[in-house]
Design a protein around this motif. Sequence first.
Motif: not given
Length: 163
Positions: A57-65, A79-89, A91-100
Amino acid sequence: MATIVLLMGVTGSGKTTVGRLLAAELGWTFVEGDDFHPRANVEKMHRGEPLDDADRAPWLRALRRRIDELVADGRSAVVACSALKATYRAVLATGRPEVRFVHLKAPRELIDDRLRHRVGHFMPPALLASQLDTLEEPADALVVDAAPAPAAVVATIRRGLNQ
């Protein structure tokens, strides 16, 4: 508008190698997701202990920042990030259409071989099984075969993303 290409996949799938090359070709910033892990996470993985959701959780939040900062500055990045679960993805991309998302995928045998020959990384090969168990295949990612040479993988990604 900034674009954030998030290379995801299990350890040994080539996220860093491919990500550095892709970013260099595009003239974009490269962000190594592992650099955002708290020290406790790195130590835990180094001991061969898999991370759980609370660890991540803190890792994903820091990467989202960091992603938010890049977008705010109008800077495209890989960005290189395992993003293994849908919930992790999420955190990283909700509200961010820029993320592919680009899922680097390869046969387990190939990844095992890569991990046996990798030096200087804190993630031991023994943790591959836990990553494969955790991985939730993304429905909304460009899936790319990570088995070919990095330059060929980058070319496939660029074609798939029209970059």
